[in-house]
Design a protein around this motif. Structure first.
Motif, short mmCIF file in Angstrom:
data_model
loop_
_atom_site.label_atom_id
_atom_site.label_comp_id
_atom_site.label_asym_id
_atom_site.label_seq_id
_atom_site.Cartn_x
_atom_site.Cartn_y
_atom_site.Cartn_z
N SER A 274 -24.14 5.16 35.33
CA SER A 274 -25.34 5.76 34.78
C SER A 274 -26.57 5.47 35.65
CB SER A 274 -25.57 5.27 33.35
OG SER A 274 -25.64 3.88 33.33
N GLN A 275 -26.39 4.60 36.65
CA GLN A 275 -27.52 4.31 37.53
C GLN A 275 -27.57 5.30 38.68
OE1 GLN A 275 -27.71 0.25 38.90
NE2 GLN A 275 -27.39 -0.49 36.82
N LYS A 276 -28.73 5.91 38.86
CA LYS A 276 -28.78 6.99 39.84
C LYS A 276 -29.19 6.51 41.23
CE LYS A 276 -29.03 10.65 36.64
NZ LYS A 276 -29.77 11.68 35.95
N SER A 277 -28.66 7.17 42.21
CA SER A 277 -28.98 6.85 43.59
C SER A 277 -30.18 7.68 44.02
CB SER A 277 -27.79 7.15 44.48
OG SER A 277 -27.72 8.54 44.69
N PRO A 278 -30.81 7.31 45.15
CA PRO A 278 -31.98 8.07 45.62
C PRO A 278 -31.68 9.56 45.78
CG PRO A 278 -31.64 6.10 46.97
CD PRO A 278 -30.51 6.16 46.00
N THR A 279 -30.52 9.88 46.32
CA THR A 279 -30.18 11.29 46.50
C THR A 279 -30.04 11.99 45.15
OG1 THR A 279 -28.90 10.57 48.40
CG2 THR A 279 -28.65 12.86 47.74
N GLN A 280 -29.46 11.26 44.21
CA GLN A 280 -29.30 11.86 42.88
C GLN A 280 -30.65 12.16 42.25
OE1 GLN A 280 -26.28 9.32 41.35
NE2 GLN A 280 -26.02 10.64 39.59
N LEU A 281 -31.60 11.24 42.45
CA LEU A 281 -32.93 11.48 41.90
C LEU A 281 -33.54 12.72 42.54
CD1 LEU A 281 -34.23 7.82 41.73
CD2 LEU A 281 -33.50 9.28 39.84
N SER A 334 -22.22 16.62 43.65
CA SER A 334 -22.02 16.16 45.02
C SER A 334 -22.24 14.66 45.18
CB SER A 334 -22.93 16.94 45.97
OG SER A 334 -24.27 16.76 45.59
N THR A 335 -23.33 14.16 44.62
CA THR A 335 -23.61 12.73 44.78
C THR A 335 -22.84 11.87 43.79
OG1 THR A 335 -25.79 13.42 45.50
CG2 THR A 335 -25.47 11.10 45.13
N PRO A 336 -22.84 12.20 42.49
CA PRO A 336 -22.10 11.34 41.55
C PRO A 336 -20.64 11.15 41.95
CG PRO A 336 -23.39 12.93 40.34
CD PRO A 336 -23.53 13.28 41.79
N SER A 337 -20.00 12.20 42.46
CA SER A 337 -18.59 12.04 42.80
C SER A 337 -18.44 11.06 43.98
CB SER A 337 -17.97 13.39 43.13
OG SER A 337 -18.66 14.01 44.19
N ALA A 338 -19.35 11.12 44.92
CA ALA A 338 -19.28 10.20 46.06
C ALA A 338 -19.58 8.76 45.62
CB ALA A 338 -20.26 10.63 47.15
N VAL A 339 -20.56 8.62 44.75
CA VAL A 339 -20.91 7.28 44.27
C VAL A 339 -19.72 6.67 43.51
CG1 VAL A 339 -22.36 6.00 42.64
CG2 VAL A 339 -23.39 7.65 44.20
N LEU A 340 -19.15 7.48 42.65
CA LEU A 340 -18.01 7.01 41.85
C LEU A 340 -16.86 6.58 42.76
CD1 LEU A 340 -17.25 6.79 38.87
CD2 LEU A 340 -16.21 9.04 39.05
N SER A 341 -16.54 7.40 43.72
CA SER A 341 -15.43 7.07 44.63
C SER A 341 -15.76 5.83 45.45
CB SER A 341 -15.14 8.22 45.57
OG SER A 341 -14.91 9.39 44.86
N GLY A 342 -16.99 5.75 45.93
CA GLY A 342 -17.39 4.60 46.75
C GLY A 342 -17.32 3.31 45.95
N VAL A 343 -17.85 3.34 44.74
CA VAL A 343 -17.85 2.15 43.90
C VAL A 343 -16.41 1.74 43.55
CG1 VAL A 343 -18.47 1.30 41.60
CG2 VAL A 343 -20.16 2.48 42.97
N ALA A 344 -15.58 2.74 43.28
CA ALA A 344 -14.19 2.45 42.94
C ALA A 344 -13.45 1.84 44.13
CB ALA A 344 -13.48 3.72 42.49
N GLY A 357 -27.71 3.42 44.02
CA GLY A 357 -28.86 2.88 44.76
C GLY A 357 -28.41 1.94 45.86
N PRO A 358 -27.82 0.80 45.48
CA PRO A 358 -27.34 -0.13 46.50
C PRO A 358 -26.29 0.48 47.43
CG PRO A 358 -26.93 -1.02 44.30
CD PRO A 358 -27.70 0.25 44.13
N LEU A 359 -25.45 1.36 46.89
CA LEU A 359 -24.43 1.96 47.75
C LEU A 359 -25.08 2.75 48.88
CD1 LEU A 359 -21.36 2.59 48.23
CD2 LEU A 359 -21.72 4.67 46.94
N GLU A 360 -26.12 3.51 48.57
CA GLU A 360 -26.77 4.29 49.62
C GLU A 360 -27.66 3.42 50.51
OE1 GLU A 360 -28.48 8.16 49.11
OE2 GLU A 360 -27.43 8.46 47.22
N ASP A 361 -28.33 2.45 49.91
CA ASP A 361 -29.27 1.62 50.68
C ASP A 361 -28.57 0.75 51.71
OD1 ASP A 361 -31.62 2.50 49.61
OD2 ASP A 361 -31.68 1.01 48.01
N LEU A 362 -27.46 0.18 51.32
CA LEU A 362 -26.78 -0.79 52.18
C LEU A 362 -26.47 -0.20 53.55
CD1 LEU A 362 -25.65 -3.66 52.31
CD2 LEU A 362 -23.46 -2.74 51.58
#
Ligand SMILES: Nc1ncnc2c1ncn2[C@@H]1O[C@H](COP(=O)(O)OP(=O)(O)OP(=O)(O)O)[C@@H](O)[C@H]1O
Ligand SMILES: [Zn+2]
Length: 684
Positions: A274-281, A334-344, A357-362
């Motif tokens: 539920s936490q959004k990344s910069p791209t998602q925002l 586009s972004t949620p699917s990438a975030v989900l896969s990355g986090v998983a 957020g942290p996934l994209e920032d890092l």
């Protein structure tokens, strides 16, 4: 209802709404339940879609060959509408209930319009393509979610609790801290706890990602208090969800089931979604203006027949084609699917990333700051020097030192009292009291009628009287130059000894930092409360570029703020104990989260569960790959919309190609994101 219960065990399946059913629609309700969790299982959506396609195909074939009266085909088309539109309608109802109009609704309008205008085959084709696309999309997203959901299936549901000499199987939710449970060989451990009997090797991979089994042994005192767990060595502690080796263990439960490390981990990973990344925002903001604009254009196009010479049905179709073309479905996913896969993917390796957020920032940063003790070093310093002064004997000095340090939880204090006790063997140690920690400097306590101070030079400089003489100061400096963390001991006004300890750099630190450098991390800073000489020695050994030593906790925060100003983005890696404020101030806070460290799990943006620095290059690589995939996805989704809108407005592309391009780009974007699940360190 039994079908619903059986469905809820296979967690990833979306369950039908069971809260708002009425008696009169019992029929549909049963059907829904069967379709989803029961007979057809989780593939119901796909099966429905294929049925729609089959009915459409048969209907079209029959009418094309003129084998049957057209009413038969019509019936087949209507049945195709039902199967193709079922899930779309259900989703539309759900989104409209939330006050939102999404593409599901638009599709239904278009299909209904086609029916009204008599083009049943075309409407059915629309629903078929749309439902097929979405079934595949859900199927793909489910794969990513499953990697995360698998976490929650790790914990056993029951435990064998010891009760008055016998054992009884109880649900884990009945366990309370203090209970003793028996863990059979080669079974999953059901709760976080302290080993009180037996020793075994435990596979902690489910929590830490570390596949090598870890040896666990019983504490000396089986009556140990539950709240002592935090200060115990990892060798005495086990975690829910990890797997016991070949020996029987007895474990004293330290945490209730919903509070275990595992369950907190799952909660955190779920919050992630539920936490959004910069791209998602950014995409959210984009959609906010884009969607109303599209609706306006479409409404105007509906009335195009008034201006240009064409029938209403044509204008209506054209408008519907534009709607489909312009629905930003691919963009939204586009972004949620990438975030989900990355986090998983990260979770499977033992890296907990709390959100987009942290996934994209890092992946965007080139500067890292590290805490020294416990991060770059083992954090288990060994006593190296005991120098009695003022006519004391070594044992007299040690007793005082151990008495005082036993009251503190600081890693240095623990090391000193442990080493001291070993040397003192069985000699009795007096009890000190009224301990006060002087943050970043040392400690003060009372022993009998005496005041005892122990700490670094800064501690004594802050006391206004009785500074150490030159000879003592010189001894301290020499010891520090050798790489020892050196502390003075003072009783009232008199200096009675010098104590020194040395920590060893983590075995993997040098290698990890070299990999980070190779990966383009420009600056690596070390922040420490320890003295400069020690700091420099460690820095040289592990390959740190900038050293900031002698810092108080608030000065660490100031250094981070300065670095953030200079570099715009910076990550701080700490052990999460006294670096929490500095971690909070950095762009990305990364904790060496030795499984079970509460602070690490809660304050950091990223936790390296296995406590391994070597996961850091992996995490950065994964994050960069995620950024790349997100960028690609944006280009694909926006590109397709940009090409399709003019084509449909001009009537070059009709609704069929529009649906194919729309659903096609959505699938491409999702499958592109799924590539992250297979990421391996070193991959570009
Ligand atoms: N309990 C203690 N006993 C003696 N000296 C102490 C104690 N606590 C802190 N000190 C002194 O204060 C210094 C700074 O402590 P601080 O906790 O800020 O950092 P640290 O644990 O040494 O290192 P890092 O900042 O890398 O984690 C220590 O190096 C030590 O000299
Ligand atoms: Zn879509």
């Amino acid at each position: 209802m039994s079908t619903t219960t059986s469905a809820s065990k296979t967690a990833p399946v979306r369950l039908p709404e069971t809260t708002n059913h009425n008696d009169h629609d019992d029929h549909t309700e049963t059907e829904t339940t069967h379709a989803h969790g029961g007979l057809l299982g989780k593939h119901a959506e796909l099966i429905f879609s294929l049925l729609c396609g089959a009915l459409l195909g048969i209907g079209f074939g029959l009418s094309y060959l003129e084998l049957v009266p057209s009413t038969v085909s019509l019936v087949l088309y209507i049945a195709a509408y039902f199967f193709g539109g079922f899930y779309t309608a259900r989703e539309a109802v759900q989104t409209i209930a939330k006050g939102k109009f999404e593409i599901d609704f638009l599709m239904l309008v278009a299909a209904a319009g086609a029916g009204i205008l008599g083009s049943w085959a075309e409407g059915a084709l629309l629903l078929f393509l749309f439902s097929l696309g979405h079934a595949l999309e859900h199927f793909a997203m489910e794969r990513a979610k499953k990697s995360i959901a698998a976490l929650s299936e790790l914990a056993p549901r029951t435990a064998f609790r010891k009760e008055n000499g016998s054992t009884r199987e109880v649900p884990i939710t009945d366990l309370i801290p203090g209970d003793v449970i028996v863990i059979k060989p080669n079974t999953k451990i059901s709760a976080d706890g302290i080993v009180v009997k037996g020793n075994s090797s435990v596979n902690q991979a489910p929590i830490t990602g570390e596949s090598m089994p870890v040896d666990k042994k019983a504490v000396d005192d089986p009556e140990i208090a539950v709240d002592k767990a935090a200060s115990l060595d990892a060798a005495y502690k086990v975690f829910a969800g990890t797997i016991n080796g070949n020996e029987l263990l007895e474990v004293k439960v330290t945490k209730a089931a919903n509070d275990s490390t595992l369950s907190r981990l799952i909660k955190l990973v779920n919050e992630t979604q539920s936490q959004k990344s910069p791209t998602q925002l950014f995409t959210d903001r984009f959609e906010k203006y884009f969607v109303p604009a599209v609706i306006l254009i479409v409404t105007l196009l509906c009335f195009a027949f008034l201006v240009i010479d064409e029938p209403f049905s044509k204008s209506f179709y054209r408008a519907m084609s534009v709607l489909v073309a312009a629905s930003p479905c691919a963009l939204a996913i586009s972004t949620p699917s990438a975030v989900l896969s990355g986090v998983a993917r990260a979770a499977r390796a033992g890296v907990l990333i709390k959100g987009g957020g942290p996934l994209e920032d890092l992946g965007a940063l080139e500067v890292l700051a590290f805490d020294k003790t416990g991060t770059l070093t083992e954090g288990r310093p060994k006593l190296t020097k005991i120098i009695p002064l003022a006519g004391m004997t070594e044992n007299e000095l040690l007793k005082i030192v151990v008495a005082v340090e036993s009251l503190s939880d600081h890693p240095l204090a623990k090391a000193i009292s442990k080493g001291g006790r070993e040397r003192l063997k069985n000699e009795s140690i007096p009890a000190a009291h009224d301990m006060e920690a002087v943050l970043g400097k040392g400690i003060k306590a009372a022993l009998g009628a005496d005041d005892i101070y122990m700490g670094n030079m800064a501690l004594f400089k802050s006391l206004d009287h009785a500074q150490p003489d030159d000879d003592i100061a010189a001894q301290v400096t020499t010891s520090e130059k050798e790489g020892n963390t050196t502390m003075l001991v003072r009783r009232n006004q008199e200096y009675i000894g010098i104590i020194a300890v040395m920590d060893t750099p983590r075995a993997e630190a040098k290698q990890a930092l070299a990999e980070l450098k190779a990966a383009g991390i420009r600056r690596m800073a070390m922040l420490t409360g320890d003295n400069e000489e020690v700091a420099k020695a460690v820095a040289a050994e592990v390959g740190v570029t900038d050293v900031y030593a002698g810092l108080l906790p608030e000065q660490k925060v100031a250094v981070i703020q300065q670095l953030t100003k200079d570099e715009s983005k910076i990550a701080m890696v700490g052990d999460g104990v006294n670096d929490a404020p500095a971690m909070a101030k950095s762009t990305v806070g990364i904790a060496m989260g030795a499984a079970g460290s509460d602070v690490a799990l809660e304050t950091a943006d990223i936790a390296l569960m296995g406590d391994k620095l070597s996961l850091l290059p992996f995490a950065i690589g994964l994050s960069r790959k995620a950024r790349k995939i997100i960028r690609q996805n944006l280009v694909i989704s926006l590109g397709v919309v940009a090409i399709l809108i003019p084509l449909t407005i001009l009537g070059i592309a009709s609704i069929g190609p529009a649906v194919i391009a729309h659903e096609g780009s959505t699938l491409v974007v999702v499958f592109n994101a799924l590539r992250l699940l297979a990421y391996k360190w070193g991959q570009k």
